[in-house]
Design a protein around this motif. Structure first.
Motif, PDB file in Angstrom:
ATOM      1  N   TRP A 687      -3.554  43.823   1.624  1.00 42.23           N
ATOM      2  CA  TRP A 687      -2.362  44.132   0.823  1.00 42.23           C
ATOM      3  C   TRP A 687      -1.161  43.295   1.266  1.00 42.23           C
ATOM      4  O   TRP A 687      -0.449  42.717   0.445  1.00 42.23           O
ATOM      5  N   ARG A 688      -0.970  43.193   2.556  1.00 45.25           N
ATOM      6  CA  ARG A 688       0.199  42.455   3.069  1.00 45.25           C
ATOM      7  C   ARG A 688       0.109  40.975   2.735  1.00 45.25           C
ATOM      8  O   ARG A 688       1.084  40.363   2.266  1.00 45.25           O
ATOM      9  N   LEU A 689      -1.063  40.377   2.970  1.00 44.96           N
ATOM     10  CA  LEU A 689      -1.205  38.947   2.714  1.00 44.96           C
ATOM     11  C   LEU A 689      -0.957  38.608   1.246  1.00 44.96           C
ATOM     12  O   LEU A 689      -0.288  37.617   0.920  1.00 44.96           O
ATOM     13  N   ILE A 690      -1.519  39.423   0.363  1.00 47.97           N
ATOM     14  CA  ILE A 690      -1.359  39.145  -1.068  1.00 47.97           C
ATOM     15  C   ILE A 690       0.062  39.458  -1.523  1.00 47.97           C
ATOM     16  O   ILE A 690       0.661  38.708  -2.313  1.00 47.97           O
ATOM     17  N   SER A 691       0.624  40.545  -1.007  1.00 46.23           N
ATOM     18  CA  SER A 691       1.984  40.929  -1.400  1.00 46.23           C
ATOM     19  C   SER A 691       3.003  39.849  -1.052  1.00 46.23           C
ATOM     20  O   SER A 691       3.903  39.534  -1.833  1.00 46.23           O
ATOM     21  N   GLU A 692       2.844  39.279   0.140  1.00 41.00           N
ATOM     22  CA  GLU A 692       3.821  38.290   0.591  1.00 41.00           C
ATOM     23  C   GLU A 692       3.829  37.042  -0.278  1.00 41.00           C
ATOM     24  O   GLU A 692       4.865  36.391  -0.435  1.00 41.00           O
ATOM     25  N   ALA A 693       2.661  36.705  -0.855  1.00 43.75           N
ATOM     26  CA  ALA A 693       2.567  35.504  -1.688  1.00 43.75           C
ATOM     27  C   ALA A 693       2.570  35.821  -3.176  1.00 43.75           C
ATOM     28  O   ALA A 693       2.447  34.912  -4.002  1.00 43.75           O
ATOM     29  N   ALA A 694       2.708  37.098  -3.529  1.00 42.67           N
ATOM     30  CA  ALA A 694       2.505  37.521  -4.914  1.00 42.67           C
ATOM     31  C   ALA A 694       3.465  36.846  -5.890  1.00 42.67           C
ATOM     32  O   ALA A 694       3.071  36.480  -7.000  1.00 42.67           O
ATOM     33  N   ASP A 695       4.734  36.692  -5.513  1.00 49.88           N
ATOM     34  CA  ASP A 695       5.705  36.107  -6.438  1.00 49.88           C
ATOM     35  C   ASP A 695       5.283  34.713  -6.865  1.00 49.88           C
ATOM     36  O   ASP A 695       5.351  34.359  -8.056  1.00 49.88           O
ATOM     37  N   ALA A 696       4.863  33.900  -5.909  1.00 42.74           N
ATOM     38  CA  ALA A 696       4.440  32.538  -6.240  1.00 42.74           C
ATOM     39  C   ALA A 696       3.115  32.531  -6.996  1.00 42.74           C
ATOM     40  O   ALA A 696       2.925  31.753  -7.938  1.00 42.74           O
ATOM     41  N   LEU A 697       2.196  33.402  -6.593  1.00 43.31           N
ATOM     42  CA  LEU A 697       0.881  33.439  -7.238  1.00 43.31           C
ATOM     43  C   LEU A 697       0.965  33.941  -8.671  1.00 43.31           C
ATOM     44  O   LEU A 697       0.226  33.481  -9.552  1.00 43.31           O
ATOM     45  N   ARG A 698       1.846  34.897  -8.902  1.00 43.20           N
ATOM     46  CA  ARG A 698       1.935  35.552 -10.213  1.00 43.20           C
ATOM     47  C   ARG A 698       2.288  34.549 -11.317  1.00 43.20           C
ATOM     48  O   ARG A 698       1.822  34.669 -12.451  1.00 43.20           O
ATOM     49  N   GLU A 772      -8.030  35.888  -6.341  1.00 42.30           N
ATOM     50  CA  GLU A 772      -8.647  36.692  -7.408  1.00 42.30           C
ATOM     51  C   GLU A 772     -10.128  36.930  -7.110  1.00 42.30           C
ATOM     52  O   GLU A 772     -10.664  38.014  -7.354  1.00 42.30           O
ATOM     53  N   ILE A 773     -10.790  35.905  -6.562  1.00 41.86           N
ATOM     54  CA  ILE A 773     -12.188  36.086  -6.154  1.00 41.86           C
ATOM     55  C   ILE A 773     -12.278  37.155  -5.069  1.00 41.86           C
ATOM     56  O   ILE A 773     -13.124  38.055  -5.126  1.00 41.86           O
ATOM     57  N   LEU A 774     -11.384  37.072  -4.081  1.00 41.25           N
ATOM     58  CA  LEU A 774     -11.366  38.083  -3.011  1.00 41.25           C
ATOM     59  C   LEU A 774     -11.188  39.483  -3.590  1.00 41.25           C
ATOM     60  O   LEU A 774     -11.911  40.412  -3.209  1.00 41.25           O
ATOM     61  N   VAL A 775     -10.253  39.639  -4.487  1.00 45.34           N
ATOM     62  CA  VAL A 775      -9.982  40.964  -5.068  1.00 45.34           C
ATOM     63  C   VAL A 775     -11.209  41.489  -5.800  1.00 45.34           C
ATOM     64  O   VAL A 775     -11.565  42.670  -5.686  1.00 45.34           O
ATOM     65  N   GLN A 776     -11.892  40.615  -6.523  1.00 46.61           N
ATOM     66  CA  GLN A 776     -13.066  41.078  -7.265  1.00 46.61           C
ATOM     67  C   GLN A 776     -14.253  41.339  -6.336  1.00 46.61           C
ATOM     68  O   GLN A 776     -15.099  42.184  -6.639  1.00 46.61           O
ATOM     69  N   LEU A 777     -14.293  40.641  -5.210  1.00 45.54           N
ATOM     70  CA  LEU A 777     -15.352  40.913  -4.238  1.00 45.54           C
ATOM     71  C   LEU A 777     -15.184  42.284  -3.588  1.00 45.54           C
ATOM     72  O   LEU A 777     -16.170  42.981  -3.318  1.00 45.54           O
ATOM     73  N   VAL A 778     -13.944  42.673  -3.311  1.00 41.73           N
ATOM     74  CA  VAL A 778     -13.727  43.971  -2.651  1.00 41.73           C
ATOM     75  C   VAL A 778     -13.649  45.113  -3.652  1.00 41.73           C
ATOM     76  O   VAL A 778     -13.733  46.287  -3.251  1.00 41.73           O
ATOM     77  N   ALA A 779     -13.512  44.797  -4.940  1.00 40.55           N
ATOM     78  CA  ALA A 779     -13.309  45.848  -5.944  1.00 40.55           C
ATOM     79  C   ALA A 779     -14.413  46.908  -5.960  1.00 40.55           C
ATOM     80  O   ALA A 779     -14.116  48.100  -6.094  1.00 40.55           O
ATOM     81  N   LEU A 785      -7.426  49.675  -4.024  1.00 44.47           N
ATOM     82  CA  LEU A 785      -6.728  48.510  -3.471  1.00 44.47           C
ATOM     83  C   LEU A 785      -6.884  47.321  -4.405  1.00 44.47           C
ATOM     84  O   LEU A 785      -5.913  46.582  -4.650  1.00 44.47           O
ATOM     85  N   ALA A 786      -8.092  47.124  -4.930  1.00 46.79           N
ATOM     86  CA  ALA A 786      -8.330  45.986  -5.820  1.00 46.79           C
ATOM     87  C   ALA A 786      -7.473  46.078  -7.081  1.00 46.79           C
ATOM     88  O   ALA A 786      -6.896  45.076  -7.527  1.00 46.79           O
ATOM     89  N   SER A 791      -3.131  44.002 -10.270  1.00 45.02           N
ATOM     90  CA  SER A 791      -1.882  44.212 -11.003  1.00 45.02           C
ATOM     91  C   SER A 791      -0.747  43.396 -10.399  1.00 45.02           C
ATOM     92  O   SER A 791       0.068  42.806 -11.108  1.00 45.02           O
ATOM     93  N   LEU A 792      -0.680  43.339  -9.084  1.00 46.80           N
ATOM     94  CA  LEU A 792       0.361  42.602  -8.379  1.00 46.80           C
ATOM     95  C   LEU A 792       0.320  41.115  -8.736  1.00 46.80           C
ATOM     96  O   LEU A 792       1.365  40.440  -8.786  1.00 46.80           O
ATOM     97  N   LEU A 793      -0.888  40.613  -9.009  1.00 50.72           N
ATOM     98  CA  LEU A 793      -1.025  39.209  -9.385  1.00 50.72           C
ATOM     99  C   LEU A 793      -0.647  38.955 -10.835  1.00 50.72           C
ATOM    100  O   LEU A 793      -0.678  37.809 -11.299  1.00 50.72           O
ATOM    101  N   GLY A 794      -0.306  40.008 -11.565  1.00 51.11           N
ATOM    102  CA  GLY A 794       0.137  39.863 -12.941  1.00 51.11           C
ATOM    103  C   GLY A 794      -0.979  39.807 -13.958  1.00 51.11           C
ATOM    104  O   GLY A 794      -0.775  39.427 -15.111  1.00 51.11           O
TER     105      GLY A 794
END
Length: 876
Positions: A687-698, A772-779, A785-786, A791-794
């Motif tokens: 969550w932290r790793l993705i959240s910190e980069a979410a603005d740029a990734l989105r 996105e691959i990581l999120v779908q792997l853990v989903a 969490l996934a 959603s955070l990635l837009g």
């Protein structure tokens, strides 16, 4: 900016509500996609789920979510195995009706299971105690009865005088009822039976087709069915020793070749000859009664001390009338296997040898290893059970046991004993018909009526269901249906005269033997919609404990065949794939010793570690308690962890991820606070790793890199995707977890670069694709969490409905390849080289190998033939 910690208390209920609102997991039977049916063995509603449930249903949920993402129309239902004695015991103890107790427990456990975020189709939910369900079970009973698959006969049963019900052999432990502890009695009762033995051969042979079942389960079923090829042999009683009218004993044996090693006959306590002997001998009668009280399960027979009593009866050997053998009543011979009589060959059977040594009976070796000397070969404390050659067997000496079998069979078949051959070939099965009658209230009523004039009359289907009455009392032991003032009284459907309902109810194994078929169309008035059943069945992946390997699975296989015979399904095997998960185990903690020992719950302790030594201290007093062995979680030893506590403290995703990650799913998982905390840290880190980069990734597209600085990121993500996909296909979830951990570690630095604004657009696009691959792997494992990260990635929509990503072949292909090198057709070396290397580069690298130089010994090769990306041949 400061990133808030992931809050499962907020996220998990929110996503569960959305899945529910959008009916994401409700399955349409008319969906044209390829079907996939995943089912976990449904639970008994005891009132609380335990960590074993968490693991079982988490495993199934990963399969369901993964297959759904791969494009299958997934059926993943849930129900409740709700009839049985515990509800009646609760009624007596707590003054509550079994129905009320059961449905309260279902409501509680349903809530707990929903808090796990399981992708279940709750619209198909039912309990086996629902009238709608047992109505259709009665329908099946009547169809089976009409087809000749049900019958009624007088039978010996294990009777618990406290619980006032029949017990299966497996429920008799050391001669006592498994629940009440009362000494079990043997009674003759008229019982209802399913003719499972009609399918003995088919049930056995079809095990070979179940190649997606664990081999150990197939072997257990094979042994339970117990097909054997042997002979029945008549042994004449020595007339002056016969205690009654019997003049011979018929023995079934699989080893007639060992007849010359016989030293005694053993008969079951209920054998007619044993009854004749007991009638005039109180000592024999007492021993027979002791045998009747003992457990007769396979486990009980294997572990019990082998005991017997000499009846004084003697029999003549089939090949030598002057050779007389004693007849014993023995506690290891059962009347319902074979003929209830065996001959003992101590040299070739360990049980017989132990018995012979105990009672001073002869031990004559009749089979020895091929290279042994018959003059010196002897049996001491271990029977010889392997193949070899016959000795001490007169006309059989020197033959193999197989050859001797044939000779004995021919001779005995040709010798008459009265009007029948002295010996006849026979195929025997250990499997016996399934007695389903239970003398209790909380079960499915057997839909028949007893009329003095018409006999046993099936209840007409138009009069179904036969409902259980609600106004029953448990103030006194026994079946309330027997003493109900009105329920059992009914008019005969044939003649109209007063008659009586059957008051026995069905064994609860019946309820669980067809529920998987009902799930395919639980709204139907008939037991199944055959079209729907044939579409969904067999269950593609069935998941449950190894403790159900024999009875439940065997009964379900029988039921499916019986339903095919009666037109309800068109197949005979209910479960295509079977997975038996390990248990959840935990340390035990205790204070005191012996009878004063008191077990302590983990929740009441603090575990600390100083200089590598662990101590368990009571929270209340800081008293140190003993840390014991790791065992299956059980209430009796208090080494249980409440799933509600874990979910409340860490969230469902943490609990799911831990039970999936700690060990292979077919092995036990050791519950530990450190392991749970580690899983929780992983959730927070993702969550932290993705959240910190979410603005740029989105704001970035999602594109893997094919070159440049970001190609390593894309290669790592796509290689992990391919590998985890294979792990999910094989249910190797712990391996998938390890790969996902590696991917998260790999992505940590790139995500930090993106978050710091130091990445170009192509790099950001590659990182987004990897995330996105990581999120779908853990989903499938951590679905809440996934969804939050998705959603955070837009992304629009739910990750639960997103298609599984496809890996890029160019990114998963390793650049280096391994080429075998042959010299004059013989392999001499291997070369690791770039996949893209040209022919000249390969040739030069091969000739530079030390092993090739040594083999050539200074000679120049005539030819160097390079088969691109496959092999190099050198001709000298």
């Amino acid at each position: 900016m400061a990133i808030e910690r992931y809050n499962p208390r907020d996220a998990e209920p929110r996503w569960q509500a959305r899945w529910n609102e959008e009916k994401v997991f409700e399955t349409d039977n008319n969906d044209p996609r390829e079907k996939y049916y995943v089912l976990e063995m449904f639970p008994y509603p005891s009132g609380r789920i335990h960590m074993g449930h968490v693991r079982n249903y988490a495993l199934g949920d990963v399969v369901a979510r993964y297959k759904r993402a791969r494009g299958y129309n997934v059926l993943h239902p849930m129900g409740w195995d709700a009839f049985g004695m515990p509800a009646e015991n609760a009624a007596m103890q707590n003054k509550v009706h079994p129905k009320d107790w059961t449905y309260q427990n279902i409501a509680s456990m349903r809530s707990q299971l929903k808090s796990m975020g399981l992708s279940l189709d709750w619209s198909r939910e039912f309990a086996t105690c629902d009238v709608d369900y047992y109505h259709r079970q009665q329908y099946l009973f009547l169809d089976f009865l009409e087809k000749g698959l049900v019958y009624r006969k007088q039978s010996k049963v294990n009777w618990d005088p406290v619980d006032n019900t029949v017990l299966a052999n497996e429920q008799v432990i050391d001669g006592r009822g498994w629940r009440s502890g009362a000494l079990v009695e043997q009674r003759e009762l008229v019982q209802w039976f399913f003719k499972i033995t009609d399918f003995s051969d088919d049930l056995l042979e079809s095990l070979e087709t179940l190649d997606q079942w664990p081999e150990k389960v197939r072997l257990m079923q094979k042994n339970w069915i117990g097909r054997s090829e042997g002979m029945t042999i008549h042994w004449e009683l020595v007339p002056e020793t016969a205690p009654g009218p019997s003049r011979d004993v018929t023995v079934y044996t699989t080893r007639p070749d060992t007849l010359f090693g016989a030293s005694f006959l053993a008969i079951a306590a209920d054998h007619p000859l044993a009854r004749e002997a007991a009638a005039g001998n109180s000592e024999i009668e007492a021993f027979c009664e002791e045998c009747r009280r003992a457990g007769t399960s396979l486990a009980a027979l294997e572990t019990a001390e082998k005991k017997g009593i000499d009846t004084g009866i003697r029999v003549r050997h089939p090949f030598d009338p002057s050779w007389e053998l004693p007849v014993y009543v023995a506690n290891f011979v059962l009347m319902d296997y074979g003929t209830g009589a065996i001959f003992g060959c101590p040299s070739g059977d360990q049980r017989d040898l132990d018995f012979a040594r105990k009672y001073g009976l002869p031990v004559v070796p009749v089979v020895m290893p091929k290279d042994a000397d018959p003059a010196t070969f002897a049996i001491t404390d271990v029977a010889y059970v392997d193949d070899g050659v016959m000795i001490n067997s007169r006309f059989l000496d020197g033959m193999t046991p197989a050859e001797a079998f044939e000779i004995v069979a021919q001779k005995l078949s040709a010798t008459m004993f009265g009007n029948t051959p002295q010996g006849e070939r026979k195929v025997n099965f250990r499997l016996r018909d399934w007695g389903i009658s239970r003398q209790r209230y909380w079960g499915c009523p057997i839909p028949v009526i007893h009329c003095d004039d018409c006999g046993v009359v099936p209840v007409p289907k138009k009069d179904l269901p036969v409902k259980l009455p609600d106004d029953v009392s448990f103030d006194v032991p026994g079946n309330p249906l027997d003493r109900h003032p009105t329920w059992r009284n009914v008019d005969c459907p044939h003649c109209g005269k007063p008659a009586r309902r059957e008051t026995d109810t069905m064994d609860t194994f019946v309820d669980s033997s067809w529920y998987f078929a009902r799930f395919t169309a639980p709204w139907e008035n008939t037991p199944t919609d055959p079209k729907a059943a044939d579409h969904w069945l067999p269950v593609d992946q069935y998941i449950g404990g190894i403790e159900h390997a024999i009875l439940h699975l065997l009964y379900s296989r029988f039921f499916t065949r019986a339903m095919r015979e009666t037109g309800h399904v068109g197949l005979k095997e209910p479960f295509k794939g079977l997975f038996t998960q390990g248990m959840v185990v935990h340390e035990t903690y205790s204070r005191g010793e012996g009878t004063a020992r008191e077990w302590v719950a983990p929740a009441d302790l603090r575990i600390e570690e100083i200089d590598g030594k662990r101590r368990a201290l009571l929270l209340s007093t800081a008293e140190e308690v003993k840390i014991g062995s790791i065992e299956k979680m059980s209430k009796s030893k208090k080494n249980v962890v409440d799933p509600d506590d874990i979910i409340a403290s860490f969230g469902a995703d943490t609990a799911r991820f831990f039970v999936l990650s700690d060990s292979p799913p077919d092995r036990d998982v050791i519950w530990s606070e450190a392991g749970v905390e580690g899983a929780h840290r992983f959730v927070q880190r993702v969550w932290r790793l993705i959240s910190e980069a979410a603005d740029a990734l989105r704001s970035s597209p999602s594109n893997p890199a094919k070159d440049g600085d970001a190609i390593a990121v894309s290669q790592a993500a796509h290689k992990t995707l391919k590998a985890v996909q294979g792990d999910y296909d094989k249910l190797a979830f712990n391996k998938a977890v390890a790969r996902i951990y590696e991917l998260v570690n790999t992505l940590a630095a790139p995500l930090a670069t993106v978050a710091a604004g130091k990445a170009d657009t192509a790099y950001i696009a590659a990182v987004r694709n990897a995330v996105e691959i990581l999120v779908q792997l853990v989903a499938p494992m951590t679905p809440h969490l996934a969804e939050e990260c998705w959603s955070l990635l837009g992304n629009d929509g739910l990750v639960a409905t997103a298609h599984w990503p496809a890996y890029d072949e160019s990114l998963v292909r390793d650049n280096d390849i391994l080429l075998p090198v042959q010299i004059n057709g013989k392999k001499r070396a291997e070369l690791t080289i770039s996949r893209d290397a040209d022919e000249d580069a390969v040739r030069g690298a091969v000739l530079a190998l030390d092993s090739v130089k040594a083999a050539l010994n200074g000679q120049a090769p005539k030819k160097v033939i390079v088969v691109a990306q496959r092999i190099v041949n050198i001709v000298v």
